[in-house]
Scaffold this motif. Sequence first.
Motif, short mmCIF file in Angstrom:
data_model
loop_
_atom_site.label_atom_id
_atom_site.label_comp_id
_atom_site.label_asym_id
_atom_site.label_seq_id
_atom_site.Cartn_x
_atom_site.Cartn_y
_atom_site.Cartn_z
N ARG A 1 0.87 -1.26 -0.06
CA ARG A 1 0.14 0.23 -0.03
C ARG A 1 0.84 1.32 0.19
N GLY A 2 2.32 1.16 -0.16
CA GLY A 2 3.01 2.23 0.17
C GLY A 2 3.22 2.97 -1.26
N ARG A 3 3.48 4.15 -1.17
CA ARG A 3 3.65 5.05 -2.59
C ARG A 3 5.04 5.72 -2.29
N ILE A 4 5.68 5.60 -3.14
CA ILE A 4 7.12 6.45 -3.40
C ILE A 4 6.91 7.60 -4.21
N SER A 5 7.83 8.74 -3.93
CA SER A 5 7.67 9.98 -4.76
C SER A 5 8.68 9.73 -6.01
N ALA A 6 8.49 10.41 -6.89
CA ALA A 6 9.42 10.35 -8.29
C ALA A 6 11.01 10.53 -7.75
N PRO B 1 -0.01 1.11 -16.95
CA PRO B 1 0.04 1.47 -15.74
C PRO B 1 -0.44 0.89 -14.60
N ALA B 2 0.16 1.15 -13.40
CA ALA B 2 -0.04 0.45 -12.19
C ALA B 2 0.10 -0.86 -12.30
N MET B 3 0.90 -1.52 -13.25
CA MET B 3 0.87 -3.08 -13.25
C MET B 3 2.30 -3.25 -13.37
N THR B 4 2.64 -4.33 -12.35
CA THR B 4 3.93 -4.84 -12.54
C THR B 4 4.26 -5.83 -13.57
N LEU B 5 5.53 -6.20 -13.58
CA LEU B 5 5.70 -6.87 -14.82
C LEU B 5 4.90 -8.22 -14.91
N VAL B 6 4.96 -8.81 -13.63
CA VAL B 6 3.98 -10.12 -13.52
C VAL B 6 2.49 -9.81 -13.97
N ASP B 7 2.12 -8.92 -13.26
CA ASP B 7 0.74 -8.45 -13.89
C ASP B 7 0.41 -8.32 -15.36
N VAL B 8 1.45 -8.02 -16.12
CA VAL B 8 1.29 -7.53 -17.38
C VAL B 8 1.52 -8.96 -18.20
N SER B 9 2.54 -9.90 -17.57
CA SER B 9 2.56 -11.17 -18.33
C SER B 9 1.13 -12.02 -18.19
N VAL B 10 0.71 -12.02 -16.68
CA VAL B 10 -0.62 -12.89 -16.71
C VAL B 10 -1.61 -12.38 -17.44
N ASN B 11 -1.67 -10.90 -17.57
CA ASN B 11 -2.78 -10.36 -18.09
C ASN B 11 -2.57 -10.75 -19.82
N LEU B 12 -1.53 -10.84 -20.23
CA LEU B 12 -1.30 -10.86 -21.80
C LEU B 12 -1.25 -12.28 -22.16
N LEU B 13 -0.58 -12.96 -21.43
CA LEU B 13 -0.27 -14.55 -21.79
C LEU B 13 -1.10 -15.39 -21.28
N GLY B 14 -2.26 -14.92 -20.27
CA GLY B 14 -2.94 -15.88 -19.39
C GLY B 14 -2.11 -16.19 -18.24
N MET C 1 7.91 0.34 -10.22
CA MET C 1 7.33 1.57 -10.87
C MET C 1 5.92 1.83 -10.70
N PRO C 2 5.13 0.71 -10.39
CA PRO C 2 3.73 0.85 -10.29
C PRO C 2 3.38 1.58 -8.97
N PHE C 3 4.38 1.53 -8.05
CA PHE C 3 3.98 2.37 -6.97
C PHE C 3 4.31 3.58 -6.62
N VAL C 4 4.73 4.20 -7.63
CA VAL C 4 5.29 5.48 -7.75
C VAL C 4 4.13 6.52 -7.68
N ARG C 5 4.08 7.68 -6.78
CA ARG C 5 3.09 8.66 -6.69
C ARG C 5 3.22 9.61 -8.01
N LEU C 6 2.69 9.64 -8.97
CA LEU C 6 3.07 10.71 -9.93
C LEU C 6 2.09 11.96 -9.83
N ARG C 7 2.88 12.94 -10.00
CA ARG C 7 1.91 14.21 -10.27
C ARG C 7 1.61 14.63 -11.39
N GLN C 8 0.39 15.38 -11.48
CA GLN C 8 -0.22 15.73 -12.71
C GLN C 8 0.64 16.10 -13.88
N GLY C 9 0.63 15.27 -15.02
CA GLY C 9 1.26 15.66 -15.86
C GLY C 9 2.88 15.33 -15.75
#
Lengths: 382, 505, 77
Positions: free
Chosen positions: A3-8, A65-78, A205-213
Amino acid sequence: MERGRISAQQLMIMMVLFVLGDTILVLPGSTAMLAGKDAWISGLLTVAAGLGLIWFYAAFQKRFPAMTLVDVSVNLLGRWLGGAVSFFFLFGYLLLLAASMLRVLGDFMTTHVLPNTPVQFIYLLFLVISVKAVRSGLETIARTAEIVFPWVVMLITLLIMFVVPQSRLYHIEPVMAEGIKPILAGMYIFLAYAFMEPVAFYMVMPFVRLRQGKGLRKPLLLGSGMGGLILVVIIFFCLTVFGPVITRESIYPSYLLAKKIELGEFLQRIEVIMAITWLFTLFFKLIISFYGTCLGAAQLFKLKDYRLLTLPLAMILMVLPDLLAPSVIGISEIGQVYPLFDWTFSVGLPLCLLLVQLVRQKMKRSRSSEEQGALPQKGEPR
Amino acid sequence: MTTQQRAPLDHSLHRNLTVIRKAIGTSGDIIIREFQAGRSGEVPAAIIYADGLADANAIQSMVLRPLMLADMPLGIGQIPLASRAKEHIVYIGDVEEITDLESLYKAFLTGNSVLLFEGDQTALSLDTKGWKERSVDEPSTQNVIRGPKEAFTETLKTNIGLLRRRIKSTTMQVEYKTVGRLTQTDLAIVYMDGIVADEVLNEVRHRLSLIDIDAIFESGNIEEFIQEEQLTYFPTVFNTERPDVVAAGLVEGRVAIIVDGTPFVLLVPALFIQFLQSPDDYYQRADIGSILRTLRLVALFIAMLAPAAFIAITSFHQEMLPSSLLISIAASRSGVPFPVFVEALIMEITFELLREAGLRMPKAIGQAISIVGALVLGEAAVQAGLVSPGMVIIVSLTAITTFVIPYSSLAVPIRLLRFSLMGLAAMFGLYGIFVGLTYVILHLNTLRSFGVPYLKPYAPFIMADQKDGVWFRAPIWKMLKRPLSLVNRNQTRQRPPVPKPSGKE
Amino acid sequence: MWGVLASFGAGLLFAGYELPRLLRAQRKKEAVIFLMFLAIGITLCVLHALAVPLPSPYQWLEVIYGPLAERIFAMLQ
């Protein structure tokens, strides 16, 4: 679960420390072995290429955005293929990276600093703080990086300052006498170790708190650029103070450089203080890889808390470093082959995933013209 | 609370007094004085007060005298006597009407006096508090060279007064609370409305409301209840005896908790850097303040690391010392039978014992012991060959630098850490120290005080707050905003332009 | 000898630390995964303590990427 967020800014600092990781200790020697006295040119070119690579990372992450590499793999490749791919990424690549860090640490400490201490204790102590760090969460890691960073920078600056008077430019002349090929050879390792291994940040990277723009691009580029340039500077001074022969023959030329610090009669042989620099950089590369492994494993096995596997994986990490190679020589020899391993997971994997996504988008678009090309699930990572 | 105590008062004075007498039991210091109120003694009444707590003079001249001389209306039971007494007769400022037994007991137990009238179910609680308290004195622990020398006392009222003297604004709010079933300790929550962050304030209120215990004697008890992290040596709640520090904290958006019975006032949220800041950093010039702060930071490192570094370097990394120093250390250690670690341990423990003893020593003997401890023991130990002179120097350095830390709440964890680091250094040299320090930094980064990360403004790094950091203090005309770490509204402390001497425009 | 004991000891410690919490919350699947990894960890540690030769991941890398690496280096000479 994270649940943590880090800054840029924190991301940038972590990137610098990660890039310096083991490279600050290991690269000057390896690069000099391949590129000789032009190793510093290899470095500069690598930084240029590496920034492009980092730019690619940022762009990739932006697509998911907001997806780790694991999320992406599982999502795209099943679940099954994506799961298998993630499994190799986490336990084949990341965990091995963490183990390599420990191995470098152990080798360095037992040869130069604590020769009489069994290496298991060195691993043990490091693992204790690593487990503590990973269990405390990403925010803690980021904040610790912020605290440690000024000290690392200061130590490196001091090193350079003390060493400049002893550098002789003739060591690197004539420039590019051997042609471009050795320089490219030098880039082979440098690019991989410094700019490809940060693929671990896909778990962060998904856990970085990004500011607008603002995006991920700036902190990532700044961080890796700074790290890369520091490396180039160190290689440069290793070359100009010792010359290419010594630089390529020694395993840890930057430590040799630190040995050269002296201020009159009394401030000498304080290279152990310098060693703290790479103790910290190794630490951060280790914990970020370790964190990535634990978090990814938790995502893969649908665990509620990524901290569950920290202790068992730490046990495995007690043994893995010793398995890697029988001696220090083996570690530097792997430099021939390891970069390709880096290429596979750092460039190959994201490219494949990207390809799959493009193909799926095309298929979706051709299947029904009204439907928007749907990107995989966006949303907060678990 | 038994149902009896929640019970309302009776009409009959006699019945009320019987119940009260039963509750008091044999306590002779609770005085129940029955008298006839009114010029002609028409109305039976009684006043109850605690002998050591209430000001007898005030009772006699402000309460009994006017009541006995007043014109009391006739018609017992028909006219509200208590409110008439309150409005016309009694000469006391703070008067409350009470209607149940529980409040009545609380009233005279806190030093008020209680007036009961025949035929009236309402009693009056009169503020006649007047016990002997310690006068406003110098702080016992947190002294400054330049700055006010007032410290809080044990009385809540006085302490609030000391704060009001410094913050003369209606936005300073004081909320009272009582905790402790038997001790009924009074607390005050003080904050600046409009500056304080609501989340912190509500969290403070919430945590205090959860306290349910028999006895609260000191703010330390409260601290244990409200602090977030239970498993750490480091303080996440700040305490001080000084009103100026509390006032400054309030103005920055912190919440103060004053506990009756102790001069130590709590301030939350608490950040690590606070424990290294001393009030005179602000009262002296900025550059001097900055230098002193840097000195204190160096002292912190020495206090934590000196023995460990000594052990590490002499055991593992002898090459770091210049050869002449190495030879003299080796020579001085030649007669010592113990390894460095044991030697350091002995000296440090001895010093800790001396320190503790010195705290509890009667003042007369205290001086003698410190001379004995310092000179004789140290000298004797060296002569006897038990410790080396180098170690004595290290331990003395450690001792002195520990006292440089302005707040003992931080000095304690530092002392404890010192021992752990010594152990690590003895086994693993500088690597051990590295691991130990990293562990500490990791640990500190996991701490929060009322939601604020403990190492703010260093992690997360907030550029704007660096002006008031551990090693640096910007001139006061540069401190334009309140610390971003704490506050979410009303950030402006002062407006430019910067004051300049008039000749230079 | 000591290594073996330490490995088992650590394994027990870790199990004792994480398992009760898991079982109390009925997270059996997670407990199983945890135990699996722990078992691998203990096994590796014990084998290593007994000086049993274990396979080396770097060797696998050499096998997989070796030929390719050689060709790349040949080009760069």
